[in-house]
Design an enzyme around this catalytic site. Structure first.
Site, mmCIF file in Angstrom:
data_model
loop_
_atom_site.group_PDB
_atom_site.id
_atom_site.type_symbol
_atom_site.label_atom_id
_atom_site.label_comp_id
_atom_site.label_asym_id
_atom_site.label_seq_id
_atom_site.Cartn_x
_atom_site.Cartn_y
_atom_site.Cartn_z
ATOM 1 N N HIS A 219 13.427 -30.565 -13.963
ATOM 2 C CA HIS A 219 13.913 -30.966 -15.270
ATOM 3 C C HIS A 219 14.851 -29.679 -15.881
ATOM 4 O O HIS A 219 15.403 -29.953 -16.935
ATOM 5 C CB HIS A 219 12.663 -31.128 -16.264
ATOM 6 C CG HIS A 219 11.733 -30.073 -16.228
ATOM 7 N ND1 HIS A 219 11.135 -29.444 -15.020
ATOM 8 C CD2 HIS A 219 11.790 -29.067 -16.995
ATOM 9 C CE1 HIS A 219 10.598 -28.309 -15.392
ATOM 10 N NE2 HIS A 219 10.842 -27.892 -16.689
ATOM 11 N N ASP A 220 14.910 -28.848 -14.962
ATOM 12 C CA ASP A 220 15.961 -27.631 -15.437
ATOM 13 C C ASP A 220 17.249 -27.653 -14.555
ATOM 14 O O ASP A 220 17.926 -26.532 -14.974
ATOM 15 C CB ASP A 220 15.099 -26.213 -15.272
ATOM 16 C CG ASP A 220 13.944 -26.201 -15.805
ATOM 17 O OD1 ASP A 220 13.729 -26.639 -17.150
ATOM 18 O OD2 ASP A 220 12.919 -25.363 -15.630
ATOM 19 N N ASP B 180 1.206 -29.246 -16.341
ATOM 20 C CA ASP B 180 1.970 -28.086 -16.411
ATOM 21 C C ASP B 180 1.256 -27.157 -17.522
ATOM 22 O O ASP B 180 0.922 -27.416 -18.497
ATOM 23 C CB ASP B 180 3.335 -28.505 -17.012
ATOM 24 C CG ASP B 180 4.496 -27.662 -16.696
ATOM 25 O OD1 ASP B 180 4.206 -26.648 -16.723
ATOM 26 O OD2 ASP B 180 5.582 -28.179 -16.148
HETATM 27 C C1 GLC Z 1 10.337 -22.852 -17.331
HETATM 28 C C2 GLC Z 1 10.407 -24.505 -17.642
HETATM 29 C C3 GLC Z 1 11.690 -24.567 -18.377
HETATM 30 C C4 GLC Z 1 11.353 -23.904 -19.574
HETATM 31 C C5 GLC Z 1 11.053 -22.637 -19.348
HETATM 32 C C6 GLC Z 1 10.573 -21.664 -20.757
HETATM 33 O O1 GLC Z 1 11.566 -22.415 -16.631
HETATM 34 O O2 GLC Z 1 10.387 -24.993 -16.485
HETATM 35 O O3 GLC Z 1 11.705 -26.001 -18.832
HETATM 36 O O4 GLC Z 1 12.339 -23.923 -20.625
HETATM 37 O O5 GLC Z 1 10.114 -22.194 -18.464
HETATM 38 O O6 GLC Z 1 9.025 -22.143 -20.621
#
Ligand code: GLC
Length: 568
Positions: free
Chosen positions: A323-324, A104
């Site tokens: 995860h979101d 990531d």
């Molecule tokens: C993306 C990630 C999330 C994070 C955000 C800011 O949406 O998936 O978990 O909080 O970016 O980096």
């Protein structure tokens, strides 16, 4: 895979991805936080499941304001996850099993603890000053995590820009030296054997003019800035193409109509993007963190729209959890009597639509939301900020949590449930976030021991997808698109035609004629017929030729021998 496919073949189209949230997957050293050695311990499990690609959420050094999505050093592993030697060990172990690793990359912003930002904020003469975005006065743009998008920097008296938290200052892609640094970081990880990248909020990297009024939804406003595609093409030419890396870009605010601009092969940008249209299906249009009712007809329409937009032009990605997001069964399915059937139904949807499926850790054993009881049990910055805002408006905890529990990202971040031992076998210590109390019945050990479990259904579906070119490359055609409860479609390639019928409801639904067609390859109930049972999911193969729907009669136990006993 067949030569009839017109879609160019690629490993990342044929394999299934498994997303790991390292903090919550497996803790090998008892500090309550998952780690790289813990992941390495579980690779045989992933091989058994049948996935081919593992996407690791960020494991870089970070102060963890946003659990690793605030990177302080892009070349270092966070000490709680291990070190570079552990990373290299993990890559070796993955390679030995034929697994590919996707990292990531958080390149829209860094942490405010990154040395670039520490230097840039200290002085206007810093060599890193232009790596970030500064103004003498802020405008009124808002941030995704609440509040304004500008924070005053005391040492220099001006303001810096952040789409997320103040501790996540946005990187200034206008600066060529910054872009060169980012490409070097990609080369660094590619050199360690990484096969591809998931690019965090990549749709946000190019900013609109400072005087643009912030209209529409916040994601759409920040997406698709004027130089975005120029940057992606440069990244492709500099790194992705020469090193042959696979990419999936997280793309909030990007519509299906815009998607080909990102992923059409001839444009030389990305391989896939994650869109947010169905991620926001149970949220209000104004505020992503506010729950709203959803409808199956909207989900079907969105998935169909994305398939059409990319058909023959680019490749789609498919996900129902990450995860979101809260757990998919709690959002879309059933957590009571039909929980296992619903879990198998959504597995079927994920693995039979057109596009690369991304399974989120724990969904393959049917994990559900956690009954968090007080604000003190939440860990996510979104919960903390939301609660601060609610308090400022004099809302009480109970009222705030009644809404927040429906959208919380922490549901996806509770420990992976391995067995019935304390904390689900995730850690020998105290986990950093509470464990879902249902771990004693919902866990990997129990799921693997039961041939009729959700886990084995995922495993068989993945094997079926791998063995069935029509499920990877075949066309997608929806059937009876307006049906309020049933999602039905065919996948066709050459003379193969597969029918997928999903009853996305807890009621019985009559499907009449449709129930008489085909040979069942896999289903979540025994037998079939004209009535679909609650959350029933069937994958059927039609006789001989496309269009010949009539025979043989559907018979769940008559399995085509070519399918290797997949339908146990
Ligand atoms: C993306 C990630 C999330 C994070 C955000 C800011 O949406 O998936 O978990 O909080 O970016 O980096």
């Amino acid at each position: 895979m067949p030569s009839e496919a017109t879609e160019p073949r690629a490993w990342w189209k044929e394999d299934v991805v498994y997303q790991i949230y390292p903090r919550s997957f497996r803790d090998s050293d008892g500090d309550g936080i998952g780690d790289l050695r813990g992941i390495a311990e579980k690779l045989d499990y992933l091989v058994d499941l049948g996935v081919g690609i593992v996407w690791l959420c960020p494991v870089y050094a970070s102060p963890n304001v946003d659990n690793g999505y605030d990177v302080a050093d892009y070349r270092a592993i966070a000490p709680e996850f291990g070190g570079l030697a552990d990373f290299e060990h993990l890559v070796r172990e993955m390679r030995a099993r034929g697994l590919k690793l996707v990292m990531d990359l958080v390149f829209n912003h860094s942490s405010d603890q990154h040395e670039w930002f520490r230097s840039a904020r200290a002085s206007k003469d810093s060599p890193y000053r232009d790596y970030y975005i500064w103004r003498d006065e802020p405008n009124d743009w808002g941030a995704v995590f609440g509040g304004g998008a500008w924070t005053r920097n005391e040492p220099t008296g001006d303001w810096y820009f952040h789409i997320f938290a103040p501790e996540q200052p946005d990187l200034n892609w206008e600066t060529p030296a910054l872009r060169r640094e980012l490409y070097d970081i990609m080369r660094f990880w590619a050199g360690k054997g990484v096969a591809g990248f998931r690019l965090d909020v990549i749709s946000f990297i190019s900013k609109k003019p400072f005087d643009a009024p912030q209209t529409g939804g916040i994601f759409a406003f920040y997406a698709n800035g004027p130089k975005l595609h120029e940057y992606l093409r440069e990244m492709h030419a500099e790194v992705l193409s020469p090193l042959d890396l696979m990419t999936v870009g997280e793309a909030p605010g990007v519509s299906a109509a815009d998607a080909p601009l990102y992923v059409a092969a001839e444009r030389g940008e990305l391989d896939m993007i994650f869109h947010f249209d169905h991620a926001g299906i149970d949220r209000t249009p104004e505020d992503f963190w506010r729950p709203a009712p959803w409808k199956l007809s909207d989900l079907k329409e969105i998935l169909t729209r994305w398939d059409r937009a990319l058909a023959g032009r680019g490749w789609n990605s498919l996900y129902l959890g990450n995860h979101d997001l809260p757990r998919l069964l709690s959002r879309f399915g059933d957590t009571g009597a039909h929980r296992a059937a619903a879990a198998k139904l959504f597995a079927t949807m994920l693995l039979t639509l057109r596009g690369t499926p991304y399974i989120y850790q724990g969904d393959e054993i049917g994990m559900i939301n956690t009954p968090f009881e007080s604000i003190g049990e939440y860990r996510d910055i979104v919960a903390m900020n939301g609660w601060a805002e609610a308090r400022a408006q004099e809302r009480d905890e109970h009222e705030f949590l009644a809404d927040h529990i429906l959208v919380s990202r922490d549901h996806a971040r509770t420990p992976m449930q391995w067995d019935a031992s304390p904390h689900g076998g995730f850690t020998a210590g105290e986990p950093w976030i509470r464990t879902n109390p249902d771990f004693s019945s919902t866990n990997v050990a129990a799921s693997r021991a039961d041939p009729g479990s959700v886990f084995h259904h995922y495993r068989r579906l993945i094997a079926l997808r791998r063995a069935t070119p029509a499920l990877v490359y075949g066309d997608y055609v929806p059937i009876d698109a307006g049906h309020p409860d049933v999602f039905a479609y065919v996948r066709t390639l050459a003379d193969v035609l597969l029918l997928i019928v999903l009853n996305v409801s807890g009621d019985e639904v009559s499907i009449g004629e449709l129930g008489r067609y085909g040979t069942a390859l896999i289903g979540n109930y025994d037998g079939c017929g004209g009535v679909l049972r609650p959350f029933e999911a069937r994958v059927l193969r039609m006789a001989e030729e496309v269009g010949e729907y009539a025979s043989p009669a559907c018979a769940i136990n008559e399995v085509d021998p070519a399918y290797m006993g997949l339908n146990r």
